[in-house]
Design a protein around this motif. Structure first.
Motif, PDB file in Angstrom:
ATOM      1  N   PRO A 174     -11.453 -12.434  20.866  1.00 34.86           N
ATOM      2  CA  PRO A 174     -12.456 -11.394  21.003  1.00 34.86           C
ATOM      3  C   PRO A 174     -12.579 -10.599  19.706  1.00 34.86           C
ATOM      4  CG  PRO A 174     -11.095 -11.470  22.962  1.00 34.86           C
ATOM      5  CD  PRO A 174     -10.472 -12.395  21.986  1.00 34.86           C
ATOM      6  N   ASN A 176     -13.462  -7.829  16.827  1.00 34.87           N
ATOM      7  CA  ASN A 176     -13.572  -6.460  16.324  1.00 34.87           C
ATOM      8  C   ASN A 176     -14.563  -6.534  15.158  1.00 34.87           C
ATOM      9  OD1 ASN A 176     -13.297  -3.921  15.245  1.00 34.87           O
ATOM     10  ND2 ASN A 176     -11.180  -4.205  14.556  1.00 34.87           N
ATOM     11  N   GLY A 179     -17.046  -7.014  19.993  1.00 36.00           N
ATOM     12  CA  GLY A 179     -16.669  -7.271  21.380  1.00 36.00           C
ATOM     13  C   GLY A 179     -17.112  -8.652  21.849  1.00 36.00           C
ATOM     14  N   THR A 181     -17.027 -12.772  22.360  1.00 38.24           N
ATOM     15  CA  THR A 181     -15.933 -13.716  22.617  1.00 38.24           C
ATOM     16  C   THR A 181     -16.394 -15.136  22.272  1.00 38.24           C
ATOM     17  OG1 THR A 181     -16.667 -13.770  24.921  1.00 38.24           O
ATOM     18  CG2 THR A 181     -14.760 -12.398  24.439  1.00 38.24           C
ATOM     19  N   TYR A 207      -7.001  -9.631  19.831  1.00 39.50           N
ATOM     20  CA  TYR A 207      -7.431  -9.135  21.156  1.00 39.50           C
ATOM     21  C   TYR A 207      -7.375 -10.246  22.193  1.00 39.50           C
ATOM     22  CZ  TYR A 207      -8.617  -5.268  18.245  1.00 39.50           C
ATOM     23  OH  TYR A 207      -8.503  -4.232  17.351  1.00 39.50           O
ATOM     24  N   ARG A 301     -14.727   0.229  30.071  1.00 37.66           N
ATOM     25  CA  ARG A 301     -15.970  -0.365  29.566  1.00 37.66           C
ATOM     26  C   ARG A 301     -17.105  -0.171  30.574  1.00 37.66           C
ATOM     27  NH1 ARG A 301     -17.814  -6.464  30.369  1.00 37.66           N
ATOM     28  NH2 ARG A 301     -17.430  -5.680  32.466  1.00 37.66           N
ATOM     29  N   PRO A 318     -19.571  -5.175  26.028  1.00 41.92           N
ATOM     30  CA  PRO A 318     -18.767  -6.175  25.305  1.00 41.92           C
ATOM     31  C   PRO A 318     -18.096  -7.142  26.281  1.00 41.92           C
ATOM     32  CG  PRO A 318     -17.600  -4.081  25.427  1.00 41.92           C
ATOM     33  CD  PRO A 318     -18.956  -3.843  26.023  1.00 41.92           C
ATOM     34  N   SER A 321     -12.102  -7.490  23.841  1.00 44.83           N
ATOM     35  CA  SER A 321     -11.553  -6.511  22.892  1.00 44.83           C
ATOM     36  C   SER A 321     -11.531  -5.127  23.552  1.00 44.83           C
ATOM     37  CB  SER A 321     -12.344  -6.443  21.571  1.00 44.83           C
ATOM     38  OG  SER A 321     -13.482  -5.615  21.694  1.00 44.83           O
ATOM     39  N   ALA A 324     -16.673  -1.229  22.115  1.00 47.31           N
ATOM     40  CA  ALA A 324     -18.068  -1.464  22.497  1.00 47.31           C
ATOM     41  C   ALA A 324     -18.897  -1.292  21.237  1.00 47.31           C
ATOM     42  CB  ALA A 324     -18.496  -0.472  23.573  1.00 47.31           C
ATOM     43  N   TRP A 325     -19.885  -2.159  21.074  1.00 47.12           N
ATOM     44  CA  TRP A 325     -20.698  -2.219  19.848  1.00 47.12           C
ATOM     45  C   TRP A 325     -22.102  -1.828  20.272  1.00 47.12           C
ATOM     46  CZ3 TRP A 325     -19.950  -2.257  14.911  1.00 47.12           C
ATOM     47  CH2 TRP A 325     -20.716  -2.973  13.995  1.00 47.12           C
ATOM     48  N   ARG A 364     -19.457   1.570  16.482  1.00 42.16           N
ATOM     49  CA  ARG A 364     -18.360   1.019  17.279  1.00 42.16           C
ATOM     50  C   ARG A 364     -17.655   2.147  18.014  1.00 42.16           C
ATOM     51  NH1 ARG A 364     -12.804  -1.131  14.823  1.00 42.16           N
ATOM     52  NH2 ARG A 364     -12.443   1.108  15.000  1.00 42.16           N
TER      53      ARG A 364
END
Ligand SMILES: Cc1ncc(COP(=O)(O)O)c(C=O)c1O
Length: 396
Positions: A174, A176, A179, A181, A207, A301, A318, A321, A324-325, A364
Motif C-alpha cells: 500500500p 504512501n 493509499g 494498493t 504498510y 478512514r 484509500p 496504508s 488518505a489522499w 495527505r
C-alpha cells in the motif's frame, strides 16, 4: 567547517518546514489537529514490550550483535513470509536485518548501483527515496502515479530511453502517500517488465499489514520470479506500532541481500539484540494485535471519508496504508490549501507537492488521531464553507 559537497546535495526536507509551523502554532496555544505526519499514535502491543524487557535483562544481549543480525530474527522473518504470504525464504541467504526500512531504502542504491546510474522512482512518493539517490550520486526518472490508473505506474508509458537507462526501480504498495494498493497481476507485470529491461526491483512493503475492505495487501514476492530480480523491505514500524524501535528486514534476491549485508558490515553492527529478540517475538507471536490495529485505521478512514462527503468534499477512500489522499478544492494549489487549513482551521495536513510533481492538487491526511479528532477536523474545515456547490455531485 563546511559540509561536504555530497551533503550539500541532499534534498531539503520539505516537511521540516511544516513541522516547524505546526510546533510554532502549538506554542502559541492553538489547538492544532495534526494530520500531517506519519507516526503511529498507538503503543506497541504489551507482549512485544514484555519480550523486549526480558531480553534486555539478559546480559547476553548487551554484547555486540552478530554483524548480520541474530539467527532467531532471520528465521522469524522467513517463517512470517511462509505463514502470511506462502513465500519460501531461506533465512541464511535471503534475509537481511536492518535498523528500519529507511536505512535499507537509502543504502540500497549505494550497495548495488554506481555513481551516475539511474533509478526509477514513483511520483508522488516517499521523500526519503531521494536521499539514497543523492548520497550515491545517482540520477532518477519518475513514474507518475495517477488516480485514473489506481495510482499504479504505467510501464508502457515509459520511453525507451528511460527503460534503457534505469537500473533499479522502487515501488511501494500500500502506497504512501496515495493509499493505493497493488494486485498480484500488477506485480507479475512488474517482474516481466523488470526482467525484460534488466531492472532490479525494490518493493517497500512498509504498510503491508494495512489493507481495507477485506482486501489483504499482496507481497511482491508472491509474484512468480520476483526473487530473481528483486527484494521486498518489511518493517515492524507500522504493523506492530514499533516505529521508534528501528527494526525491519529485507527478503528476496540473494545477491541484493548479500549487497545489503556487505554495506551494513561496514556501516553498522546490526540492531540492539534485545530489539531483535522482541521483533522475532512480534513476528512469531499472536497476530490479533495486527488485525485490531488494521480495523482501527479502517474505521477512522470510514469516519473521515463519510464526514468529508457530508460537507460536500468529493474525495475517494484509500484502499490501504494509514493515509488518505484528498483532492484539494478548485482554485487552490496543494500548498495554498494546506496553509489555509492550518491558518484558518488549525488543521495540519501535508501538501501533496511535497511528494513530487504529481502530488500537486492533493493533500495527505494521516489516520493517526482518534475518530473524534477526525470528526472535529472536518467540522472545522466545514466552517470554511469551501465545498457548498459540490455536495450534489459526490459519488461514494
Ligand atoms: C513508504 C515508507 N517507506 C518506509 C518508511 C520507513 O519506515 P521505517 O524506517 O520505520 O521502517 C516509511 C515511514 O514512514 C514509509 O512511509
Amino acid at each position: 567547517m563546511k559540509l561536504s559537497n555530497k551533503l550539500q546535495k541532499l534534498p531539503t526536507q520539505f516537511f521540516a518546514a511544516l513541522v516547524q509551523r505546526v510546533n510554532a502554532a502549538i506554542a502559541e496555544g492553538r489547538d492544532v489537529i495534526n494530520l500531517g505526519q506519519g507516526n503511529p499514535d498507538r503503543p506497541t502491543p504489551p507482549h512485544i514490550i514484555k519480550a523486549m524487557q526480558e531480553a534486555a535483562a539478559n546480559p547476553q544481549t548487551h554484547k555486540y550483535s552478530p554483524f548480520r543480525g541474530i539467527q532467531e530474527l532471520k528465521e522469524a522473518a522467513a517463517a512470517f513470509y511462509k505463514r502470511e504470504y506462502s513465500v519460501d525464504i531461506d533465512p541464511d541467504t535471503e534475509v537481511a536485518i536492518m535498523g528500519g526500512s529507511k536505512i535499507g531504502l537509502v543504502e540500497l542504491p549505494i550497495a548495488i548501483l554506481n555513481p551516475g546510474d539511474t533509478m526509477l522512482l514513483p511520483d508522488p512518493g516517499y521523500p526519503d527515496y531521494l536521499s539514497g539517490v543523492a548520497l550515491g550520486d545517482m540520477h532518477f526518472d519518475t513514474m507518475p502515479l495517477l488516480e485514473e490508473n489506481e495510482f499504479l505506474p504505467d510501464f508502457g508509458a515509459l520511453s525507451n530511453e528511460v527503460k534503457n537507462r534505469a537500473k533499479l526501480m522502487y515501488l511501494n504498495y500500500p502506497n504512501n502517500p496515495t493509499g493505493g494498493t497493488a494486485t498480484l497481476e500488477f506485480f507479475e507485470n512488474t517482474v516481466h517488465f523488470a526482467k525484460e529491461n534488466d531492472i532490479a526491483v525494490v518493493h517497500d512493503f512498509a504498510y503491508g499489514a494495512l489493507g481495507f475492505d477485506g482486501k489483504r495487501p499482496v507481497s511482491f514476492l508472491q509474484a512468480e520470479g520476483a526473487k530473481e530480480i528483486g527484494v521486498e523491505l518489511y518493517t515492524l514500524s507500522k504493523t506492530y506500532n514499533m516505529a521508534g524501535w528501528r527494526v525491519g528486514f529485507a527478503v528476496g534476491n540473494t545477491e541484493i541481500i548479500e549487497a545489503i549485508n556487505l554495506i551494513q558490515d561496514h556501516l553498522f553492527c546490526s540492531v540492539f539484540p534485545a530489539i531483535q529478540h522482541a521483533a522475532a517475538a512480534a513476528l512469531n507471536g499472536d497476530q490479533d494485535c495486527v488485525e485490531e490495529q488494521r480495523a482501527i485505521y479502517e474505521s477512522r478512514r470510514n469516519v473521515l471519508i463519510e464526514e468529508a462527503h457530508r460537507i460536500g468534499w468529493d474525495v475517494k477512500a484509500p484502499n490501504g496504508s494509514f493515509f488518505a489522499w484528498l483532492k484539494v478544492p478548485e482554485g487552490y494549489t496543494s500548498e495554498e490549501f494546506a496553509d489555509l487549513l492550518l491558518d484558518k482551521a488549525n488543521v495540519a495536513v501535508a501538501a501533496g507537492n511535497g511528494f513530487g510533481e504529481f502530488g500537486e492538487g492533493y493533500i495527505r491526511v494521516g489516520l493517526l488521531v482518534s475518530e473524534e479528532r477526525l470528526i472535529e477536523a472536518i467540522g472545522r474545515i466545514e466552517k470554511l464553507e469551501l465545498f457548498k456547490d459540490e455536495t450534489a455531485s459526490i459519488t461514494k
